[in-house]
Write an enzyme that holds these catalytic residues in place. Structure first.
Site, PDB file in Angstrom:
ATOM      1  N   ARG A  90      19.212  -7.168  14.117  1.00 14.15           N
ATOM      2  CA  ARG A  90      20.595  -6.685  14.112  1.00 14.15           C
ATOM      3  C   ARG A  90      21.495  -7.915  14.128  1.00 14.15           C
ATOM      4  O   ARG A  90      21.037  -9.036  14.354  1.00 14.15           O
ATOM      5  CB  ARG A  90      20.872  -5.805  15.313  1.00 14.15           C
ATOM      6  CG  ARG A  90      20.684  -6.522  16.627  1.00 14.15           C
ATOM      7  CD  ARG A  90      20.970  -5.658  17.840  1.00 14.15           C
ATOM      8  NE  ARG A  90      20.708  -6.372  19.065  1.00 14.15           N
ATOM      9  CZ  ARG A  90      21.474  -7.308  19.604  1.00 14.15           C
ATOM     10  NH1 ARG A  90      22.592  -7.670  19.010  1.00 14.15           N
ATOM     11  NH2 ARG A  90      21.152  -7.899  20.727  1.00 14.15           N
ATOM     12  N   HIS A  95       0.865  -1.187   0.000  1.00 13.72           N
ATOM     13  CA  HIS A  95       0.000   0.000   0.000  1.00 13.72           C
ATOM     14  C   HIS A  95       0.894   1.226   0.000  1.00 13.72           C
ATOM     15  O   HIS A  95       2.069   1.139   0.298  1.00 13.72           O
ATOM     16  CB  HIS A  95      -0.907   0.032   1.220  1.00 13.72           C
ATOM     17  CG  HIS A  95      -0.127   0.017   2.506  1.00 13.72           C
ATOM     18  ND1 HIS A  95       0.484   1.142   3.024  1.00 13.72           N
ATOM     19  CD2 HIS A  95       0.201  -0.991   3.334  1.00 13.72           C
ATOM     20  CE1 HIS A  95       1.120   0.825   4.134  1.00 13.72           C
ATOM     21  NE2 HIS A  95       0.971  -0.463   4.342  1.00 13.72           N
TER      22      HIS A  95
END
Length: 115
Positions: free
Chosen positions: A105, A41
């Site tokens: 991470r 979107h």
């Protein structure tokens, strides 16, 4: 979408391809994982310029269950994505790294895994 040799996935894997998703050889994908190269979107201020950025998953990668890989993610060879991680962008990981967390991470480098 390109899928390399010896690809395996569990149930409920959602892959949304708008531009390009590439899986290398020997990739494992855990259950309830989503991989997408597009937001699906637009934001109201820039809906015309919605970004579609390829996802590349290198050889010998293992993506744990309930992970989300978003547009633009590149996993280098031998990377392991820990269960429940959200990978929001490319991480400058080395070969054979564990990636995890929200947002993901590097957790550890120089790991090995096998099927």
């Amino acid at each position: 979408m390109v899928i390399g040799g010896n690809f395996e996935s569990s149930r409920n894997v959602f892959i949304y391809v708008s531009k390009s998703i590439v899986f290398g050889d020997n990739v494992l994908v855990g259950c309830n994982t989503s991989i997408r190269d597009d937001d699906g979107h637009g934001i109201m201020t820039d809906w015309i310029n919605r970004k579609r950025i390829p996802v590349i998953i290198g050889n010998n990668c293992w993506i744990g269950s309930q992970c989300h890989l978003l547009k633009g993610v590149v996993l280098t060879e031998g990377n392991v994505v820990a269960t429940g991680s959200i990978v929001t962008s490319s991480i400058n990981s080395q070969i054979n790294s564990i990636i995890g967390g929200v947002p993901a991470r590097i957790i550890k480098n120089n790991v090995r895994w096998s099927k």
